[in-house]
Design an enzyme around this catalytic site. Structure first.
Site, PDB file in Angstrom:
ATOM      1  N   GLY A  60       0.803  -1.212   0.000  1.00 43.56           N
ATOM      2  CA  GLY A  60       0.000   0.000   0.000  1.00 43.56           C
ATOM      3  C   GLY A  60       0.835   1.262   0.000  1.00 43.56           C
ATOM      4  CD  GLU A  65      -1.744  -1.029  -3.712  1.00 43.15           C
ATOM      5  OE1 GLU A  65      -2.545  -1.547  -4.515  1.00 43.15           O
ATOM      6  OE2 GLU A  65      -1.771  -1.249  -2.491  1.00 43.15           O
ATOM      7  CD  GLU A  93       0.309  -5.571  -1.800  1.00 40.60           C
ATOM      8  OE1 GLU A  93       0.048  -4.385  -1.539  1.00 40.60           O
ATOM      9  OE2 GLU A  93       1.136  -5.903  -2.690  1.00 40.60           O
TER      10      GLU A  93
END
Length: 754
Positions: A124, A127, A149
């Site tokens: 994340g 991201e 992930e």
């Protein structure tokens, strides 16, 4: 003073805001509920405040962000708890989508936003930067950028499956996402993931300069009647006439990318891993539609994945439990921290040489002792070979090589062991030899030092009889190759005390490996359970099943290697010797298995000892890179009467997985292993038990104890008592218990604290 709990926030005279991510009381930033709320509030402030012209997001720590708080995600995955199934699905989807829309709001707010990345940005964290309009990363050699992930059973749920392929194309993005590969700053720049690698002290200045240039740059009109927006404030996919780099799924080149990816995925995962399947589907479907729709598709797949019990099991074992064990969850309390400065190793074979390398790498002075100087020197040369390989790959230098090799003394003289804090015996699996070297080494160990045996099968309590202080004798079982295998199995003898255990665990922490703690037993935990896998493969061979079927089904279960090939790797004669020693020790109590006669004939009659001599169940190539093949004359040892039409592949898969899980449950009942985390993490790291399951005890929980026991009873009727469930399993089945329910580690800790 900042208005945000996890971010510093300031605006300079040019109207450029800098949000500095710096979570209190944490060594790394993570995406938690509070940090995501802060980020959302910052985005809204930047978007709505006309005085703010652009934004730089950076970190006040050495790394940018390690990703999502997986402990939070674990409690939500697998269905979480409370509410109806429909309510859980709805809540998960809305939470996943909210974060996606938050980042979409950031990239479409009309103001240029740059990420200044000082170090590692994973999951994340990366991201968040992909939703910025530009990314600048420091020339930090320790930095890693990636979306890992999939390694813990998840998919990138913050737009990673949508933005990365739109940025660098599906052909470039899919391997990174499916394999969870992390890149160095230079490789990330070469791939087109970051704009530029810059000096760390110039990072924020470089990001601000880019924003200033963008503010003075061109604008782009969105549609015939749409607004004019700064080009610097537009993502490539929001610009007119944008096309996916390399083409989409229905383009010639893009279509072949997905065809090949699907074929490779089925070949490598055998559809055991839902994360990889959903990643491929999310990318395939998502890049065919506008970004907002693509983000909704990703959120749907993320929700579906988090409802899958395999996801929860993988997060728990591969991240949370592994992290807890690596940080010393099983270390006895009340014992001072201990450090090994000088280490002695008895035996310079593959295991001893590997232990020497990882220990010298950790900064210890190592004495590597063998009977002959040539053998000791050969053991030291193993480290030299590893270092030469690292240098050729740009991961080490001649100076570092010289320093590490300078810490290893190859010798035949026991006097060189004088003052060792720890001595590890790694000689042949022979009680007599082990006793001899133990007695010679003991007088040389420093006061307060301990002695460890690297035996993989021989009971520690018996070996400790050769040591005058059995309370300071412990098993420290490594796995080959030591430099690559992360697990160390620590075995408590009947008299081993807590101080010795704590010291052994401190040593394992020094070499940065993951320890599990087990109690004494023949084969301990890992060797005992692992042996059932290869033995079941040979049992199937004894039943007349074609060896190629056995091997392919073994791979289909998710095991890293098929059973017959794995038997060759560890060597058939080792298994034969262990069986002979066990027969000798147990006498009339020894129960012969279906594999015994086949292994004896392979070793004694045919001299097929395994890979090390080029022949076992397989013929192994002499030249490096050649292909192995099943021994054509294997039918002379056992006739092959059953083809694919005569077997039930699902039953064969269950036999492989269940026999190992059964042995793990027996070990738990016998208190060989006493912590569910040790059982599951040890199985995955030690012998590669199907990672998608979360480990053998997680597999039983996932199957349901009642169903598992019933299936094992059926197998026992067909194939013998080795499949009979133990008393603990039957009791759990009758009560509907699970291992992680009845033996929850957190509950045990809480009870002990009361």
């Amino acid at each position: 003073m900042s208005d945000y709990e996890n971010f510093g926030f300031e605006v300079d005279g040019d109207g450029i805001a800098v949000a500095t991510w710096d979570m209190p009381n944490r060594s790394m930033n993570v995406l938690s509920q509070s940090s995501m709320k802060d980020l959302s509030d910052i985005i809204e402030k930047v978007a709505s405040d006309d005085a703010i012209k652009g934004l730089v997001i950076t970190s006040g720590k050495g790394a940018f962000c390690a990703g999502a708080d997986l402990s939070m995600m674990s409690s939500n995955s697998g269905g979480g708890s409370g509410g109806s199934e429909q309510d859980k699905v709805k809540a998960l989807y809305e939470n996943n989508l909210a974060f996606n829309m938050q980042l979409r709001r950031m990239e479409s707010c009309g103001k240029p936003i740059a990420a200044a990345i000082p170090g590692t940005a994973l999951g994340g964290g990366l991201e968040v930067t992909l939703a910025c309009h530009a990314r600048f990363v420091a020339d930090n050699p320790r930095a890693q950028l990636g979306l890992p992930e999939s390694k813990v059973g998840l998919l990138p749920g913050g737009g990673g499956t949508q933005r990365l392929p739109r940025m660098i194309g599906a052909a470039g993005a899919l391997p990174l996402i499916l394999q969870g590969t992390a890149l160095s700053p230079e490789k990330a720049a070469a791939a087109g993931i970051v704009n530029k690698v810059v000096a760390g002290d110039k990072l924020v200045d470089e990001a601000k300069a880019w924003i200033k240039e963008g503010l003075a740059g061109e604008t782009i009109k969105l549609g015939k009647r749409g607004p004019e927006v700064l080009a610097a404030a537009l993502q490539p996919w929001d610009r007119p006439k944008y096309r996916i780099p390399g083409g989409g799924p229905h383009d010639k080149n893009g279509g072949s990318t997905f065809t090949m990816a699907n074929a490779m995925l089925n070949k490598t995962t055998h559809q055991n891993y839902p994360a990889q399947q959903y990643i491929l589907a999310a990318v395939y479907e998502g890049i065919q539609v506008p970004i907002e729709a693509g983000l909704r598709i990703e959120s749907r797949y993320m929700t579906k994945l988090m409802m899958d019990p395999r996801s929860k099991a993988m997060i728990r074992s591969l991240f949370l439990s592994m992290q807890e064990l690596s940080k010393g969850a099983r270390r006895p309390a009340g014992v001072d921290k201990w450090e090994v400065k000088k280490l002695g190793i008895l035996g310079a074979g593959m295991m001893g040489a590997g232990i020497a390398y990882v220990s010298a790498k950790a900064g210890m002075d190592v004495v590597l002792l063998d009977r002959d100087q040539a053998d000791a020197d050969k053991g030291k040369a193993y480290s030299e070979g590893l270092l030469d390989k690292a240098i050729s790959r740009g991961k080490s230098t001649e100076e570092k090589k010289a320093a590490l090799l300078g810490k290893i003394k190859a010798t035949t003289n026991y006097d060189d062991l004088e003052g060792c804090d720890l001595v590890i015996e790694a000689v042949f699996e022979d009680r007599g030899i082990k006793a001899d070297v133990t007695k010679k080494a003991e007088p040389k160990i420093a006061k307060g030092g301990i002695y460890g045996s690297n035996t993989s099968t021989l009971p520690i309590t018996g070996l400790a009889e050769a040591y005058s202080k059995p309370q300071e004798f412990i098993g420290i079982h490594f796995f080959s190759p030591v430099d690559k295998m992360q697990l160390v199995e620590i075995i408590m003898g009947e008299q081993t005390n807590d101080e010795t255990l704590a010291k052994a665990m401190d040593y394992v922490a020094q070499i940065k490996k993951t320890p599990i703690v087990v109690n004494d037993s023949r084969g301990f935990y890992t060797s005992r359970c692992f042996g059932t896998y290869v033995s079941e493969g040979i049992a199937m061979l004894a039943e007349g099943i074609e060896p190629a079927i056995i091997e392919n089904v073994g791979k289909m279960t998710g095991m890293p290697m098929p059973p017959l090939a794995l038997n060759d790797e560890v060597s058939l004669d080792l298994g034969y010797k262990v069986r002979q020693q066990t027969k000798k020790d147990l006498g009339d109590k020894y129960v012969e298995g279906p594999a015994d006669k086949i292994v004896e004939e392979m070793v004694v009659t045919h001299g097929r000892l395994g890979k090390k001599v080029g022949k076992g169940f397989y013929d192994w190539p002499a030249e490096k890179g050649g292909n192995k093949r099943l021994w054509p004359d294997l039918h002379k040892v056992v006739e092959h009467t059953k083809t694919i039409d005569d077997v039930d592949t699902d039953e064969l898969k269950n036999r492989f997985l269940f026999i190992q899980a059964l042995e793990a449950a027996r070990c738990f009942e016998e208190e060989v292993v006493t912590d569910v985390r040790d059982a599951d993490v040890g199985a995955i790291l030690g012998w590669g038990y199907a990672p998608w399951s979360g480990g053998p005890l997680s597999l039983i929980d996932m199957t349901g104890t009642e169903k598992f026991v019933a299936e094992c009873d059926k197998l026992a009727q067909k194939y013998g008592d080795r499949f009979k469930p133990n008393a603990l399993l039957r009791d759990m089945a009758s009560k509907g218990d699970t291992f992680y329910g009845r033996f929850n580690p957190a509950a045990k800790v809480a009870a002990a604290a009361e």
